[in-house]
Design a protein around this motif. Sequence first.
Motif, short mmCIF file in Angstrom:
data_model
loop_
_atom_site.label_atom_id
_atom_site.label_comp_id
_atom_site.label_asym_id
_atom_site.label_seq_id
_atom_site.Cartn_x
_atom_site.Cartn_y
_atom_site.Cartn_z
N ALA A 70 0.84 -1.21 0.00
CA ALA A 70 0.00 0.00 0.00
C ALA A 70 0.87 1.26 0.00
O ALA A 70 0.58 2.22 -0.72
N ARG A 72 3.96 1.47 -1.18
CA ARG A 72 4.60 1.55 -2.50
C ARG A 72 3.62 2.11 -3.53
O ARG A 72 3.99 2.94 -4.36
N ASP A 73 2.38 1.66 -3.47
CA ASP A 73 1.37 2.16 -4.41
C ASP A 73 1.21 3.67 -4.29
O ASP A 73 1.15 4.38 -5.29
N LYS A 74 1.14 4.16 -3.05
CA LYS A 74 0.99 5.60 -2.83
C LYS A 74 2.23 6.37 -3.27
O LYS A 74 2.14 7.45 -3.83
N THR A 76 4.51 5.58 -5.56
CA THR A 76 4.77 5.56 -7.00
C THR A 76 3.59 6.04 -7.81
O THR A 76 3.69 6.14 -9.03
N LYS A 77 2.50 6.39 -7.16
CA LYS A 77 1.29 6.81 -7.86
C LYS A 77 1.50 8.09 -8.66
O LYS A 77 1.11 8.20 -9.80
N ASN A 78 2.13 9.05 -8.05
CA ASN A 78 2.27 10.36 -8.68
C ASN A 78 3.44 10.46 -9.65
O ASN A 78 3.33 11.10 -10.68
N ASN A 79 4.57 9.81 -9.33
CA ASN A 79 5.73 10.01 -10.19
C ASN A 79 5.92 8.91 -11.23
O ASN A 79 6.70 9.09 -12.15
N GLY A 80 5.28 7.78 -11.05
CA GLY A 80 5.34 6.71 -12.04
C GLY A 80 6.68 6.00 -12.12
O GLY A 80 6.88 5.16 -12.97
N LYS A 81 7.63 6.31 -11.23
CA LYS A 81 8.91 5.62 -11.24
C LYS A 81 9.39 5.46 -9.80
O LYS A 81 8.95 6.14 -8.90
N ASP A 82 10.30 4.53 -9.64
CA ASP A 82 10.87 4.29 -8.31
C ASP A 82 11.86 5.39 -7.96
O ASP A 82 12.44 6.04 -8.82
#
Length: 159
Positions: A70, A72-74, A76-82
């Motif tokens: 959960a 990690r999902d939050k 990476t949600k906005n930036n789309g990358k690690d």
Amino acid sequence: MIESIQEFAGSIPDWLQWAGIILVSAIPFVESYFGAVIGVAIGLNPVVAIMMAIIGNVVSMLAVVYGAGAIRDKATKNNGKDAESSPKRQRLKRMFDKFGVPGVSLLGQTLLPSQITSMAMVGFGADRNAVAFWQIISIILWGVLFGVLATLGIELALR
């Protein structure tokens, strides 16, 4: 010494002994393998000791896997990358890429607790359900192995 520990544990109600093994097995670095040993050492039936140790370890590992997922999902949600990786994280990622979820789950407990390895794998983007599945298999195998070894060792010590 083993007999005195067993006498002390025998004065505690069974349900409390079981709960204690569940709680101690939820602690990283104790996990199912040492939880099973502790349960056998205090005189619990080996099957009960192993089952309680497995339950405690699985519950804490699942909380970490799904909690880390959960987060990690939050993240990476906005930036789309690690995020940028440190050299240690990059090395761990290479090991993960080499051995995959099953290999890291089964062999990782020789180096790190299941909670830490599972959180790292989810952080690398591994499927949470696959991580949970393989970690449960690993927890069961390690718990049974150490519980059986503890049972055999204590039987020899009491002879």
